[in-house]
Design a protein around this motif. Structure first.
Motif, PDB file in Angstrom:
ATOM      1  N   ALA A 151      14.870  -9.301   6.819  1.00 11.74           N
ATOM      2  CA  ALA A 151      15.949  -8.554   6.181  1.00 11.74           C
ATOM      3  C   ALA A 151      15.940  -8.782   4.675  1.00 11.74           C
ATOM      4  N   ASP A 152      16.107  -7.704   3.917  1.00  9.17           N
ATOM      5  CA  ASP A 152      16.234  -7.754   2.460  1.00  9.17           C
ATOM      6  C   ASP A 152      14.973  -8.261   1.762  1.00  9.17           C
ATOM      7  N   ARG A 153      13.821  -8.143   2.410  1.00  8.87           N
ATOM      8  CA  ARG A 153      12.551  -8.541   1.805  1.00  8.87           C
ATOM      9  C   ARG A 153      11.485  -7.500   2.127  1.00  8.87           C
ATOM     10  N   HIS A 154      10.690  -7.156   1.123  1.00  9.64           N
ATOM     11  CA  HIS A 154       9.543  -6.287   1.366  1.00  9.64           C
ATOM     12  C   HIS A 154       8.445  -7.094   2.055  1.00  9.64           C
ATOM     13  N   LEU A 155       7.708  -6.423   2.934  1.00 12.66           N
ATOM     14  CA  LEU A 155       6.533  -7.008   3.579  1.00 12.66           C
ATOM     15  C   LEU A 155       5.309  -6.325   2.989  1.00 12.66           C
ATOM     16  N   ILE A 156       4.423  -7.108   2.368  1.00 13.13           N
ATOM     17  CA  ILE A 156       3.271  -6.597   1.634  1.00 13.13           C
ATOM     18  C   ILE A 156       2.033  -7.377   2.059  1.00 13.13           C
ATOM     19  N   VAL A 157       0.869  -6.730   2.018  1.00 11.78           N
ATOM     20  CA  VAL A 157      -0.393  -7.443   2.239  1.00 11.78           C
ATOM     21  C   VAL A 157      -1.254  -7.313   0.989  1.00 11.78           C
ATOM     22  N   GLU A 158      -1.896  -8.427   0.618  1.00 11.42           N
ATOM     23  CA  GLU A 158      -2.728  -8.446  -0.579  1.00 11.42           C
ATOM     24  C   GLU A 158      -3.759  -9.559  -0.445  1.00 11.42           C
ATOM     25  N   ASP A 159      -5.026  -9.216  -0.683  1.00 12.02           N
ATOM     26  CA  ASP A 159      -6.111 -10.205  -0.611  1.00 12.02           C
ATOM     27  C   ASP A 159      -6.104 -10.948   0.718  1.00 12.02           C
ATOM     28  N   ASN A 160      -5.886 -10.196   1.794  1.00 12.40           N
ATOM     29  CA  ASN A 160      -5.902 -10.747   3.156  1.00 12.40           C
ATOM     30  C   ASN A 160      -4.807 -11.793   3.382  1.00 12.40           C
ATOM     31  N   ARG A 161      -3.733 -11.704   2.587  1.00  9.06           N
ATOM     32  CA  ARG A 161      -2.593 -12.594   2.770  1.00  9.06           C
ATOM     33  C   ARG A 161      -1.299 -11.792   2.811  1.00  9.06           C
ATOM     34  N   VAL A 162      -0.297 -12.387   3.423  1.00 14.41           N
ATOM     35  CA  VAL A 162       1.025 -11.767   3.502  1.00 14.41           C
ATOM     36  C   VAL A 162       1.803 -12.103   2.236  1.00 14.41           C
ATOM     37  N   VAL A 163       2.491 -11.106   1.699  1.00 13.79           N
ATOM     38  CA  VAL A 163       3.389 -11.310   0.558  1.00 13.79           C
ATOM     39  C   VAL A 163       4.784 -10.879   0.990  1.00 13.79           C
ATOM     40  N   VAL A 164       5.754 -11.749   0.799  1.00 13.46           N
ATOM     41  CA  VAL A 164       7.158 -11.449   1.098  1.00 13.46           C
ATOM     42  C   VAL A 164       7.918 -11.493  -0.216  1.00 13.46           C
ATOM     43  N   SER A 165       8.589 -10.404  -0.568  1.00  5.10           N
ATOM     44  CA  SER A 165       9.196 -10.337  -1.896  1.00  5.10           C
ATOM     45  C   SER A 165      10.545  -9.636  -1.863  1.00  5.10           C
ATOM     46  N   LYS A 166      11.300  -9.833  -2.944  1.00  2.00           N
ATOM     47  CA  LYS A 166      12.566  -9.128  -3.120  1.00  2.00           C
ATOM     48  C   LYS A 166      12.439  -8.178  -4.305  1.00  2.00           C
ATOM     49  N   GLY A 167      11.387  -7.342  -4.248  1.00  3.29           N
ATOM     50  CA  GLY A 167      11.229  -6.315  -5.266  1.00  3.29           C
ATOM     51  C   GLY A 167      12.308  -5.257  -5.120  1.00  3.29           C
ATOM     52  N   PRO A 168      12.376  -4.309  -6.066  1.00  2.00           N
ATOM     53  CA  PRO A 168      13.411  -3.272  -6.028  1.00  2.00           C
ATOM     54  C   PRO A 168      13.354  -2.456  -4.735  1.00  2.00           C
ATOM     55  N   ARG A 169      14.502  -1.959  -4.327  1.00  2.95           N
ATOM     56  CA  ARG A 169      14.557  -1.122  -3.127  1.00  2.95           C
ATOM     57  C   ARG A 169      13.764   0.167  -3.338  1.00  2.95           C
ATOM     58  N   GLU A 170      13.218   0.667  -2.258  1.00  4.82           N
ATOM     59  CA  GLU A 170      12.505   1.945  -2.279  1.00  4.82           C
ATOM     60  C   GLU A 170      13.081   2.833  -1.198  1.00  4.82           C
ATOM     61  N   ASN A 171      13.423   4.058  -1.576  1.00  9.14           N
ATOM     62  CA  ASN A 171      14.067   4.996  -0.642  1.00  9.14           C
ATOM     63  C   ASN A 171      15.340   4.392  -0.037  1.00  9.14           C
ATOM     64  N   ARG A 172      16.025   3.578  -0.843  1.00  6.87           N
ATOM     65  CA  ARG A 172      17.299   2.938  -0.490  1.00  6.87           C
ATOM     66  C   ARG A 172      17.122   1.736   0.436  1.00  6.87           C
ATOM     67  N   PHE A 173      15.872   1.333   0.704  1.00 11.35           N
ATOM     68  CA  PHE A 173      15.651   0.262   1.677  1.00 11.35           C
ATOM     69  C   PHE A 173      14.819  -0.883   1.111  1.00 11.35           C
ATOM     70  N   ARG A 174      15.100  -2.053   1.619  1.00 14.70           N
ATOM     71  CA  ARG A 174      14.272  -3.240   1.438  1.00 14.70           C
ATOM     72  C   ARG A 174      14.459  -4.073   2.701  1.00 14.70           C
ATOM     73  N   PRO A 175      13.484  -4.166   3.578  1.00 16.82           N
ATOM     74  CA  PRO A 175      12.084  -3.737   3.424  1.00 16.82           C
ATOM     75  C   PRO A 175      11.923  -2.215   3.494  1.00 16.82           C
ATOM     76  N   ALA A 176      10.891  -1.723   2.808  1.00 15.66           N
ATOM     77  CA  ALA A 176      10.582  -0.295   2.803  1.00 15.66           C
ATOM     78  C   ALA A 176       9.209  -0.059   3.412  1.00 15.66           C
ATOM     79  N   VAL A 177       9.099   1.047   4.130  1.00 14.89           N
ATOM     80  CA  VAL A 177       7.832   1.394   4.787  1.00 14.89           C
ATOM     81  C   VAL A 177       6.767   1.754   3.749  1.00 14.89           C
ATOM     82  N   ASP A 178       7.142   2.553   2.748  1.00 15.96           N
ATOM     83  CA  ASP A 178       6.166   2.965   1.737  1.00 15.96           C
ATOM     84  C   ASP A 178       5.548   1.764   1.025  1.00 15.96           C
ATOM     85  N   THR A 179       6.348   0.755   0.754  1.00 21.97           N
ATOM     86  CA  THR A 179       5.846  -0.434   0.060  1.00 21.97           C
ATOM     87  C   THR A 179       4.746  -1.117   0.869  1.00 21.97           C
ATOM     88  N   LEU A 180       4.978  -1.285   2.167  1.00 18.37           N
ATOM     89  CA  LEU A 180       3.956  -1.880   3.046  1.00 18.37           C
ATOM     90  C   LEU A 180       2.724  -1.004   3.128  1.00 18.37           C
TER      91      LEU A 180
END
Length: 353
Positions: free
Chosen positions: A84-113
């Motif tokens: 909840a309230d964290r983006h889920l991102i993958v980078e360099d074969n690792r998981v990144v969990v962040s509180k970047g700005p909301r996208e499409n009113r959501f965090r986590p956002a599908v587009d970000t992943l």
């Protein structure tokens, strides 16, 4: 540690919103226990929600289900859940969990992943969009396809809320439209098919912008990264921070991002603007009703010592404010897209009329 083999479609990124729980369960139940792939799931949720989705899914699969942890290595046979309230991102074969700005009113956002996975794994990515409202996932799926990935959506006829899968179908070429359980079965087979790597990025007009947007999702400063050097100006402002919005185009899809990082498709921007407009109208109505109440109290006091004439003037002004407040309330009700024309009643009439 179960490592992922290269040259296979073994990165599954999944997005869902309202009505998505049932679809996710149906899909996961159909997965084989020896799935040689990593799965990432973003399910929209309130910022401070305590989700039991991982526990529920673990009852339906022998694959490991866990919340993604910042910095952990991506492993085969694991289902990674967004928090909840964290983006889920993958980078360099690792998981990144962040509180970047909301996208499409959501965090986590599908587009970000979806964007991060497409850059990291290119044609190995399979994007899946399930039931949900608005169109989070549409832009990310467009990027997945540009990098040679595969696009799958839940059949809108089965989805409880068909907006998200329908949005993808409207703007992106989709490879499969299936029921949720059929998607799970396909995942078990498609990840075992060897693929030929490509250079990726076909149809992308601005790969630098894509890197900037992934950085924004991680919490980097978009203005300092040069966001304003990309896209074009727009006359619109961000409904979250009121900063100027820059306009971007992906095929026929138009979307926006402010320099602080908030991102919107046209649909999500329209809904945010409508919500803000309604809030402003309720505040306007409140101010008018407070003015009415003040004038009535002043009239009562004045009548006690200064006579009826001035008190009557105050009461007439109070009545005008009351009528204006009712007009604003009617406007709020009738501006709703679901307004049927039968919702106005005596409660929206000024007292005494």
């Amino acid at each position: 540690m179960a490592t992922l083999q290269k040259n296979y479609r073994n990165i599954f990124v999944i997005g869902a919103s309202a009505g998505g729980l049932e679809a996710i369960i149906s899909m996961v139940k159909a997965l084989p226990d020896d799935l040689p792939a990593a799965i990432f799931i973003v399910q929209h949720m309130p910022p401070y929600a305590q989700s039991n989705l991982g526990t529920i899914l673990q009852h339906h699969t022998n694959l490991e289900v866990k919340r993604g942890e910042d910095g952990e290595v991506v492993r085969s046979g694991v289902i990674y859940m967004a928090s909840a309230d964290r983006h889920l991102i993958v980078e360099d074969n690792r998981v990144v969990v962040s509180k970047g700005p909301r996208e499409n009113r959501f965090r986590p956002a599908v587009d970000t992943l979806f964007r991060s996975a497409s850059v990291c794994y290119r044609e190995r990515v399979v994007g899946i969009v399930l039931s949900g409202v608005l169109n989070d996932g549409t832009s990310g799926m467009w990027t997945i396809k540009r990098y040679g990935g595969t696009a799958i959506v839940q059949d809108p006829e089965e989805a409880i809320f068909p907006d998200m899968p329908s949005g993808v179908m409207q703007y992106t070429e989709v490879d499969h439209v299936l029921r949720a359980d059929e998607i799970g079965k396909l995942m078990g087979s498609i990840c075992r098919e060897r693929i030929v790597p490509t250079s990726g990025g076909a149809g992308l007009t601005d790969e630098k912008l894509l890197q900037i947007e992934i950085g924004i999702g991680k919490g980097d400063n978009g203005l300092m990264m040069g966001l304003l050097e990309h896209g074009g100006p727009s006359p619109l402002t961000c409904p979250e921070c009121h900063g100027a919005l820059t306009q971007f185009e992906e095929g026929h899809l138009v979307r926006y991002r402010c320099h602080t990082g908030h991102a919107h498709t046209g649909d999500s921007l329209l809904n945010s603007l409508r919500d803000n407009l309604e809030k402003s109208m309720w505040e306007l109505m409140r101010g008018m009703e407070e003015a009415r109440l003040l004038l009535e109290r002043m009239a009562d006091k004045i009548q006690e010592g200064l006579g009826d004439e001035l008190a009557q003037q105050y009461r007439e002004r109070a009545l005008r404010f009351q009528r204006q407040a009712v007009d604003v309330q009617r406007m709020i009700i009738t501006s709703d897209p679901s307004y049927s024309g039968t919702q106005l009643d005596a409660t929206t009439k000024p007292a005494g009329e």
